[in-house]
Design an enzyme around this catalytic site. Sequence first.
Site, PDB file in Angstrom:
ATOM      1  N   HIS A  17       0.841  -1.206   0.000  1.00 10.78           N
ATOM      2  CA  HIS A  17       0.000   0.000   0.000  1.00 10.78           C
ATOM      3  C   HIS A  17       0.876   1.256   0.000  1.00 10.78           C
ATOM      4  O   HIS A  17       0.594   2.231  -0.706  1.00 10.78           O
ATOM      5  CB  HIS A  17      -0.878   0.051   1.253  1.00 10.78           C
ATOM      6  CG  HIS A  17      -1.931  -1.018   1.353  1.00 10.78           C
ATOM      7  ND1 HIS A  17      -2.050  -1.848   2.438  1.00 10.78           N
ATOM      8  CD2 HIS A  17      -2.934  -1.375   0.518  1.00 10.78           C
ATOM      9  CE1 HIS A  17      -3.078  -2.667   2.264  1.00 10.78           C
ATOM     10  NE2 HIS A  17      -3.630  -2.413   1.104  1.00 10.78           N
ATOM     11  N   LYS A  41     -16.145  -7.367   6.029  1.00  7.18           N
ATOM     12  CA  LYS A  41     -14.812  -7.977   5.986  1.00  7.18           C
ATOM     13  C   LYS A  41     -14.312  -8.412   7.366  1.00  7.18           C
ATOM     14  O   LYS A  41     -13.260  -9.007   7.469  1.00  7.18           O
ATOM     15  CB  LYS A  41     -13.819  -6.998   5.354  1.00  7.18           C
ATOM     16  CG  LYS A  41     -13.954  -6.937   3.840  1.00  7.18           C
ATOM     17  CD  LYS A  41     -12.639  -6.605   3.193  1.00  7.18           C
ATOM     18  CE  LYS A  41     -12.670  -6.847   1.701  1.00  7.18           C
ATOM     19  NZ  LYS A  41     -11.397  -6.541   1.065  1.00  7.18           N
ATOM     20  N   ARG A  90      -2.008  -5.797  -8.645  1.00 13.69           N
ATOM     21  CA  ARG A  90      -0.834  -6.633  -8.382  1.00 13.69           C
ATOM     22  C   ARG A  90      -0.645  -7.690  -9.456  1.00 13.69           C
ATOM     23  O   ARG A  90       0.442  -7.930  -9.926  1.00 13.69           O
ATOM     24  CB  ARG A  90      -0.977  -7.327  -7.017  1.00 13.69           C
ATOM     25  CG  ARG A  90      -0.737  -6.410  -5.873  1.00 13.69           C
ATOM     26  CD  ARG A  90      -1.379  -6.930  -4.635  1.00 13.69           C
ATOM     27  NE  ARG A  90      -2.832  -6.860  -4.725  1.00 13.69           N
ATOM     28  CZ  ARG A  90      -3.643  -7.100  -3.725  1.00 13.69           C
ATOM     29  NH1 ARG A  90      -3.165  -7.457  -2.570  1.00 13.69           N
ATOM     30  NH2 ARG A  90      -4.949  -6.988  -3.872  1.00 13.69           N
ATOM     31  N   SER A 128      -2.888  -7.758   2.926  1.00 14.44           N
ATOM     32  CA  SER A 128      -3.039  -7.688   4.380  1.00 14.44           C
ATOM     33  C   SER A 128      -3.374  -9.060   4.963  1.00 14.44           C
ATOM     34  O   SER A 128      -2.921  -9.399   6.059  1.00 14.44           O
ATOM     35  CB  SER A 128      -4.144  -6.692   4.747  1.00 14.44           C
ATOM     36  OG  SER A 128      -3.853  -5.430   4.206  1.00 14.44           O
TER      37      SER A 128
END
Length: 161
Positions: A17, A41, A90, A128
């Site tokens: 990030h 989440k 990514r 993460s």
Amino acid sequence: MKIAIYPGTFDPITNGHIDIIRRAALIFDKVIVAVATNPQKKPLFSVAERMDMIKQVIKDTPHIEVDKIDGLLVDYAIEKKAHAVIRGLRAVSDFEYELQMAQVNRKLCEELITVFMMPHENYSYLNSSVVKEIAMFGGNIRCFVPDYVLAKIKEKMNGKH
Ligand code: ADP
């Protein structure tokens, strides 16, 4: 003044990030890193904790603000007079979801441009969840997150046992 929003869960912020934030700060006059509340989440860290970690680790990068988003991203972007939304790409696996989000957001607000940025290849496998999973099993996450975040993850994990 060109303003960009970088929205995400940031649970917690990783070096990937940060790579994107630094790149975005080179292009835009102001980058607002906006923490999505997103209760679906089930984040490990509260919104306040996530914002605190971001503030700590980007304090030396100019033109960055940290905020949270409660509602729709497009409404937030309009309120902040933002020109663009930054998202990180990514791998090809990110593409389908990101394309859908970008198209939906464009439908909701034609003027808002989604800008995709690729991180340095060192971070292309990093997210993460991977960091949290490794930490949970006592693995070394020092190369994935800044020291401040590392300490907060350790605190959280110790509190859970
Ligand atoms: P979200 O739940 O919105 O995907 P994340 O915090 O997981 O929130 O990610 C926010 C943004 O940062 C997304 O665009 C994601 O693709 C990007 N991102 C996450 N990890 C990395 C990384 N290692 N390198 C580059 N971009 C990343």
